[in-house]
Structure formats: C-alpha cells, structure tokens
Scaffold this motif. Structure first.
Motif, PDB file in Angstrom:
ATOM      1  N   GLY A   1       0.787  -1.337   0.028  1.00 58.36           N
ATOM      2  CA  GLY A   1      -0.023   0.138  -0.070  1.00 58.36           C
ATOM      3  C   GLY A   1       0.726   1.376  -0.032  1.00 58.36           C
ATOM      4  O   GLY A   1       0.243   2.211  -0.280  1.00 58.36           O
ATOM      5  N   GLY A   2       2.163   1.039   0.099  1.00 60.84           N
ATOM      6  CA  GLY A   2       3.031   2.382   0.372  1.00 60.84           C
ATOM      7  C   GLY A   2       3.720   2.847  -0.835  1.00 60.84           C
ATOM      8  O   GLY A   2       4.785   3.032  -0.751  1.00 60.84           O
ATOM      9  N   ASN A   3       3.259   2.358  -2.094  1.00 62.58           N
ATOM     10  CA  ASN A   3       3.813   2.826  -3.243  1.00 62.58           C
ATOM     11  C   ASN A   3       2.982   3.563  -4.227  1.00 62.58           C
ATOM     12  O   ASN A   3       1.885   3.617  -4.103  1.00 62.58           O
ATOM     13  CB  ASN A   3       4.409   1.296  -3.926  1.00 62.58           C
ATOM     14  N   LEU A   4       3.436   4.255  -5.174  1.00 66.95           N
ATOM     15  CA  LEU A   4       2.982   5.154  -5.916  1.00 66.95           C
ATOM     16  C   LEU A   4       1.685   4.559  -6.614  1.00 66.95           C
ATOM     17  O   LEU A   4       0.698   5.373  -6.628  1.00 66.95           O
ATOM     18  CB  LEU A   4       3.879   5.634  -7.271  1.00 66.95           C
TER      19      LEU A   4
ATOM     20  N   GLY B   1      -8.122  13.683 -11.541  1.00 66.33           N
ATOM     21  CA  GLY B   1      -7.343  14.968 -11.334  1.00 66.33           C
ATOM     22  C   GLY B   1      -6.342  14.652 -10.205  1.00 66.33           C
ATOM     23  O   GLY B   1      -5.094  15.085 -10.224  1.00 66.33           O
ATOM     24  N   ASN B   2      -6.574  14.070  -9.188  1.00 69.56           N
ATOM     25  CA  ASN B   2      -5.682  13.574  -8.096  1.00 69.56           C
ATOM     26  C   ASN B   2      -4.591  12.683  -8.572  1.00 69.56           C
ATOM     27  O   ASN B   2      -3.629  12.977  -8.039  1.00 69.56           O
ATOM     28  CB  ASN B   2      -6.496  12.826  -7.084  1.00 69.56           C
ATOM     29  N   VAL B   3      -4.896  11.864  -9.357  1.00 74.04           N
ATOM     30  CA  VAL B   3      -3.597  10.908 -10.048  1.00 74.04           C
ATOM     31  C   VAL B   3      -2.755  11.856 -10.472  1.00 74.04           C
ATOM     32  O   VAL B   3      -1.524  11.697 -10.369  1.00 74.04           O
ATOM     33  CB  VAL B   3      -4.401   9.873 -11.055  1.00 74.04           C
ATOM     34  N   ILE B   4      -3.279  12.820 -11.353  1.00 73.37           N
ATOM     35  CA  ILE B   4      -2.310  13.694 -12.012  1.00 73.37           C
ATOM     36  C   ILE B   4      -1.292  14.398 -11.035  1.00 73.37           C
ATOM     37  O   ILE B   4      -0.286  14.424 -11.143  1.00 73.37           O
ATOM     38  CB  ILE B   4      -3.297  14.624 -13.220  1.00 73.37           C
ATOM     39  N   ALA B   5      -1.989  14.797  -9.975  1.00 71.39           N
ATOM     40  CA  ALA B   5      -1.307  15.653  -8.931  1.00 71.39           C
ATOM     41  C   ALA B   5      -0.194  14.851  -8.389  1.00 71.39           C
ATOM     42  O   ALA B   5       0.752  15.012  -7.939  1.00 71.39           O
ATOM     43  CB  ALA B   5      -2.410  16.177  -7.913  1.00 71.39           C
ATOM     44  N   ILE B   6      -0.722  13.727  -8.062  1.00 66.96           N
ATOM     45  CA  ILE B   6       0.158  12.631  -7.431  1.00 66.96           C
ATOM     46  C   ILE B   6       1.574  12.380  -8.247  1.00 66.96           C
ATOM     47  O   ILE B   6       2.590  12.340  -7.790  1.00 66.96           O
ATOM     48  CB  ILE B   6      -0.467  11.193  -7.073  1.00 66.96           C
ATOM     49  N   LEU B   7       1.166  12.044  -9.632  1.00 69.92           N
ATOM     50  CA  LEU B   7       2.227  11.585 -10.502  1.00 69.92           C
ATOM     51  C   LEU B   7       3.191  12.748 -10.555  1.00 69.92           C
ATOM     52  O   LEU B   7       4.455  12.896 -10.693  1.00 69.92           O
ATOM     53  CB  LEU B   7       1.961  11.309 -11.807  1.00 69.92           C
TER      54      LEU B   7
ATOM     55  N   TYR C   1       5.171  13.447  -7.041  1.00 69.74           N
ATOM     56  CA  TYR C   1       6.150  12.221  -6.884  1.00 69.74           C
ATOM     57  C   TYR C   1       7.320  12.493  -7.673  1.00 69.74           C
ATOM     58  O   TYR C   1       8.580  12.017  -7.455  1.00 69.74           O
ATOM     59  CB  TYR C   1       5.538  10.727  -7.066  1.00 69.74           C
ATOM     60  N   ALA C   2       7.059  12.819  -8.987  1.00 72.53           N
ATOM     61  CA  ALA C   2       8.410  12.955  -9.865  1.00 72.53           C
ATOM     62  C   ALA C   2       9.084  14.124  -9.467  1.00 72.53           C
ATOM     63  O   ALA C   2      10.403  13.944  -9.641  1.00 72.53           O
ATOM     64  CB  ALA C   2       7.789  13.230 -11.346  1.00 72.53           C
TER      65      ALA C   2
END
Length: 421
Positions: free
Chosen positions: A217-220, A343-349, A352-353
């Motif tokens: 659960g602790g990965n991207l 939208g949240n996924v885009i923000a996370i990616l 993270y990068a």
C-alpha cells in the motif's frame, strides 16, 4: 456507469457503514492532535532556516522539543490503542463505556510488550514498539479488546451491583469480567510468542503484517488506485475518502512516522519514503478542484458558473470543496468525469516525480489538520520547495480542468442568452 453503480453501491454502502472500519477511522483521526504537536516541535528543531534553529538553541529548548516529539510521535502506538479501542466499542454499541475498554486495551498492549534493561540493569520499556513499529499491533489489540468487551457485556457476563450503588462504581464492576478475560488472553499470547523466534507479538505483526502491507500500500501505484477508487465513489455521491481512508491511513501514517524519525536524526529531506499520508493530503489538496473554482470565479461567462465560483472560492482555499461537488454538481456529471476522477492521480504523479528527481525534498511527514489554507499543509513539511510544488500542481490541475469548464460554461451561457430572449 449507472449499471456499475447499481452493482457496487450495496457493497460500498456496507463498507462505509462497517463498524470496525468506522471505529478505526475515528480513532486514528483522534491521534491528529498528538501527531501535530510532535510534528511542530520537530519542525522547530530541524527548521531549514538557520536563524530559526539558532533561536531555538539560544532559548535552550531543543531538548524539550525533542522530548515532546518522543512522547507524542515516539509513543503513538499507545495513544492509538486507547483511541481506537474507545472508538470501536462505541461503534459496536453506542451505549457502552469505551473508556473502560480503552484502559484494558492499553493494559493489553503493555502486557505483550517485552521489558528491557538500561546499562545500569534497571528494568525499562524499550521505545522500539511504542511508536510507528507498534501501530499495527495497537490496532489488532484494539479490535480484539473491543469485540470481547462488547460481546461479554452483551451476554450479561458481568458483575451486577445493586441500584443503590453509584453508576460510576457499577460501570467499574461491569468491566471487571471482560477486562480479566482480555488480560488472560494477552498474557497467554505474550507467553506463546516469547517461545517463538519472534520473541513477542509486536515483532510478529511487524514482520508478517506491517512490512508487507507497507510494501503493497505504500507505493505510487497503490496510492493512484486508492485515489481513483475514492473519486469514483465521490462521483456517485458517496464520501469516498471516508470509505477508503480506514484502509490506507495506518499504512501511510507509519511511513510518515518513519520519515519523521529520519528527519529528527539527519534533518529536512532525510525521509526515505516519498509516499505517505502527508504527501497525499498536501498534493491532492481539496480534491484538486481549486483551479476549477478559480476558473469559474474569474473567467466564467455564464452567471451560473460565475456565481458558484465566487461563492465557493473562500471555502476552496481552505480545502472545503463540498459546495463545488454538490453545487456544480460534479456528482454524476459526466461533463467533468475525467478531471474529477483522475485529477488527483495527475497531481500525485507530478508531485512524486518532482520529489523523486530531487527538485523537492522528501516531506517531513508532519500531520496536518483539515481546514488549513493552501500552502500551510506544504509549509509544515519543512521546505519552501514543497509550498511551490503544491501551488504549481494546483495551477496545472486548473489547466486540466479548463477545456471541460469552457465547454460547460459556454453551454450554460447559451442557455442563459436564449432564456433572456
């Protein structure tokens, strides 16, 4: 989508109303005061501005602040076992005394915690299992304690006192039997684990459950899956965060605590985990709809979207987005399906990068409270770069929302013009 929703809705409703998950979520939320105090004390000690660190040292409070951190975040498992047990008992039966069970839960946690010794051969409790490493043990002990406590009292296997006895005394005696049963159970568990290669229950849970779960659960990609699931539930009008949070909170919180321990030793940016609860809450601020609200408030042609944007702007700056979600509405509105769900996924990616590339230091893992304005969540993570990244992410998400907003606004404007004629 409607057919999928019809199939999933009963299961999601049961999941959202599951008393165990509700109790864990409520109890974990109660720990926010503890983690926030500890985080702020640690931040003052390792603040990235030298003048602040020098001021703290000159005041002679560095050791005091570190002690506060040790007795808050460093002992978080103790707080969690109390709060989660209390919340679970009330979730199972709102009429029960959760405090009595919470005390039994704390006792049980200490029973399975091995005793160590100082260099002077003085018996002492090692802090190893009192912090992040003991969080999952604390939750397991809380669930077992609460279930036994409620079950035994429901069966009436308690010591009944006469009506003339004060209620406080009666409740104390009612808790004796379930408390003794729980105590005996964990004494046996402690004895059994002492004879294994693990040495104690905490080590077993940490090795067999906590570490694998953190890996899963602790990965991207796990975070992306969690957030898509939550947003899909939001799209259908179900509070997705409340449904999913009990699953990811224990995992991400332990990763944050590990970061804080690293920061305490080596300073800002020393955290080893990019993913964590602090990361999620900072870079998916307010469900990433702030850019959409700004577009409506300042660039809408239609009265509908302009008025909604201006009414929603101040709440959205503080992460309160229900006026937008239900006022636009975004619920069951396929015009905004893509930016709202993804939208949240885009923000996370993006975030993270930025951290993985070294542009932004790893977050400190400091806990935040709901209702802080944009920038504050990032600021308490210890670096100005995190603040800039949060704002940049919101701007980029505004651009993602733009074509969908423009189409909806134009359609609404045409309808208003036709109605005016």
């Amino acid at each position: 989508m409607e057919k999928i929703f019809e199939k999933l809705n009963p299961y999601m409703t049961r999941l959202a109303n599951n008393p165990t998950l509700k109790g864990i979520s409520s109890g974990m939320m109660g720990s926010i005061v503890v983690t926030l105090v500890g985080s702020l004390c640690l931040l003052l000690v390792v603040f990235p501005v030298e003048a602040v660190r020098n001021a703290v040292e000159a005041l002679g409070i560095t050791s005091i602040l570190l002690n506060v951190n040790s007795f808050t975040i460093g002992c978080l498992a103790l707080y969690i076992v109390v709060m989660v047990t209390n919340a679970l008992v009330k979730s199972y039966n709102s009429q029960e005394d959760g405090i009595a069970a919470a005390v039994v839960g704390l006792m049980s946690f200490l029973i399975v915690t091995p005793i160590g010794a100082t260099a002077d051969k003085i018996s002492a409790i090692p802090t190893t299992w009192l912090g992040a490493a003991g969080v999952f043990s604390a939750m397991i002990i809380s669930i077992i304690t609460a279930k036994i406590f409620v079950f035994v009292k429901a069966k009436g296997w308690t010591i009944k006192m006469p009506d003339s006895v004060p209620p406080m005394v009666s409740r104390t005696f009612e808790g004796l039997v379930p408390g003794m049963i729980v105590a005996v159970l964990f004494i046996v568990i402690s004895g059994l684990f002492a004879k294994t290669s693990y040495g104690c229950m905490h080590q077993f849970v940490y090795s067999i459950i906590q570490i694998p779960l953190q890996g899963l659960g602790g990965n991207l990609w796990a975070m992306c899956i969690f957030t898509i699931a939550a947003q899909l539930l939001w799209f259908f009008g179900i509070h997705g965060t409340n449904v999913i949070a009990p699953i990811y909170t224990p995992i991400w919180l332990t990763l944050d605590l590990a970061n804080q321990a690293s920061v305490a030793q080596n300073g800002i940016g020393a955290g080893t985990n990019i993913i964590g609860k602090a990361f999620f809450e900072t870079f998916t601020f307010g469900g990433c709809v702030l850019g959409f609200v700004i577009l409506m408030a300042f660039f809408a042609k239609s009265s509908q979207y302009k008025s909604l944007g201006r009414l929603s702007l101040v709440p959205a700056l503080f992460g309160i987005t229900e006026p937008v979600i239900f006022g636009t509405p975004l619920v069951l509105n396929f015009t905004f399906f893509i930016p709202f769900v993804f939208g949240n996924v885009i923000a996370i990616l993006i975030s993270y990068a930025a951290i993985a590339s070294g542009l932004v230091p790893t977050l400190m893992g400091a806990s935040t409270i709901f209702g802080l304005p944009i920038g504050f969540h990032a600021a308490i993570q210890g670096s100005w770069q995190a603040v800039v990244l949060q704002i940049v992410v919101m701007v980029i998400l505004g651009l993602v929302w733009y074509p969908f907003f423009r189409k909806a606004d134009n359609d609404a404007y045409k309808l208003e013009q036709e109605a005016a004629k």
